[in-house]
Design an enzyme around this catalytic site. Structure first.
Site, PDB file in Angstrom:
ATOM      1  N   LYS A  78     -30.935  12.923  -7.308  1.00 42.64           N
ATOM      2  CA  LYS A  78     -31.500  12.816  -5.965  1.00 42.64           C
ATOM      3  C   LYS A  78     -32.240  11.482  -5.777  1.00 42.64           C
ATOM      4  O   LYS A  78     -32.042  10.786  -4.785  1.00 42.64           O
ATOM      5  CB  LYS A  78     -32.437  14.004  -5.702  1.00 42.64           C
ATOM      6  CG  LYS A  78     -33.066  14.019  -4.335  1.00 42.64           C
ATOM      7  CD  LYS A  78     -34.463  13.457  -4.401  1.00 42.64           C
ATOM      8  CE  LYS A  78     -35.019  13.264  -3.002  1.00 42.64           C
ATOM      9  NZ  LYS A  78     -36.379  12.697  -3.085  1.00 42.64           N
ATOM     10  N   ASP A 100     -32.059  16.995  -1.112  1.00 40.96           N
ATOM     11  CA  ASP A 100     -33.383  17.455  -1.485  1.00 40.96           C
ATOM     12  C   ASP A 100     -33.583  18.855  -0.933  1.00 40.96           C
ATOM     13  O   ASP A 100     -32.655  19.471  -0.432  1.00 40.96           O
ATOM     14  CB  ASP A 100     -34.433  16.515  -0.910  1.00 40.96           C
ATOM     15  CG  ASP A 100     -34.240  16.368   0.576  1.00 40.96           C
ATOM     16  OD1 ASP A 100     -34.340  17.377   1.305  1.00 40.96           O
ATOM     17  OD2 ASP A 100     -33.948  15.245   1.029  1.00 40.96           O
TER      18      ASP A 100
END
Length: 207
Positions: A118, A136
């Site tokens: 991420k 996320d």
DNA sequence: ATCCCGAGGG
DNA sequence: CCCTCTGGAT
């Protein structure tokens, strides 16, 4: 009109200029800010980095920092011990292996401690302008509510499905619009369903 | 699957 | 009080 097209249209209308809200002046500051943002609001991160970046300006400043001091400087955000250790080691690695520069590839970024898929995707997308979709907590929740993914899909699976369904030249801006949508409208608790234009496409409250 | 972990909101 | 916040490492 298809489901994805409808979602993109509504997101465009709601958040025409959504962008990264982590304050940064260069790639290194962005990397640090994203690392600090884990399980923490970017508002808290910005409040912290405003003073932090005056004391720590370069990778050397973090690499040479006393760990106990750095921990105390991060005390106002969550996971501060892990983050202090990761920032110091990350900065040391940048100096030793990348001439103090932030690497621009997924593989190199993910070798840095505290940097996973991420965080690497955010740096690649926001700083290096590489088409990526960072999944996320907000993107995952919104994607599952709007049936762009199954409820039991992993974050990697969600990322694959979003990349397949959204045109590549829309990945970056759509990512940020989904963040804004999740942060300010389709919140985890008590989402604003009343006037939501995507209500018909949503499985809430079944997640 | 579990741990790390402060601030803010309800 | 409880939950959530642009996760990652074990």
């Amino acid at each position: 009109m298809g489901r994805v097209e409808t979602i993109l249209d509504v997101l465009d209308e709601m958040f025409p200029s959504a962008q990264c809200e982590l304050v940064h002046n260069n790639g290194f500051e962005l990397l640090v800010a994203v690392m600090l943002s884990a399980q923490t609001t970017d508002e808290s991160v910005n409040k912290l980095t405003k003073s932090l970046f005056k004391k720590y300006r370069t990778p050397s400043d973090f690499a040479n920092a006393d760990l106990a001091v750095l921990e105390q400087d991060l005390r106002t955000i969550g996971l501060f011990r892990n983050k202090a250790k990761n920032l110091k080691t990350m900065a040391m690695m940048l100096l030793e292996e990348y001439n103090g520069e932030v690497p621009s590839s997924q593989v190199e970024l993910e070798k840095l401690p505290g940097v996973g898929r991420k965080t690497a995707n955010v740096v690649l997308s926001v700083w290096f302008d590489v088409p990526r979709i960072a999944v996320d907590t907000h993107v995952e929740r919104v994607s599952k509510r709007l049936k762009l993914a199954y409820l039991n899909d992993s974050v990697l699976k969600v990322e694959e499905k979003l990349m397949r369904k959204i045109p590549m030249n829309r990945w970056s801006d759509t990512h940020h619009k989904m963040i804004f949508f999740g942060r300010y409208h389709c919140t985890a608790k008590r989402p604003n369903c009343d006037q939501c234009k995507l209500k018909e496409l949503c499985r809430y409250p079944h997640i």
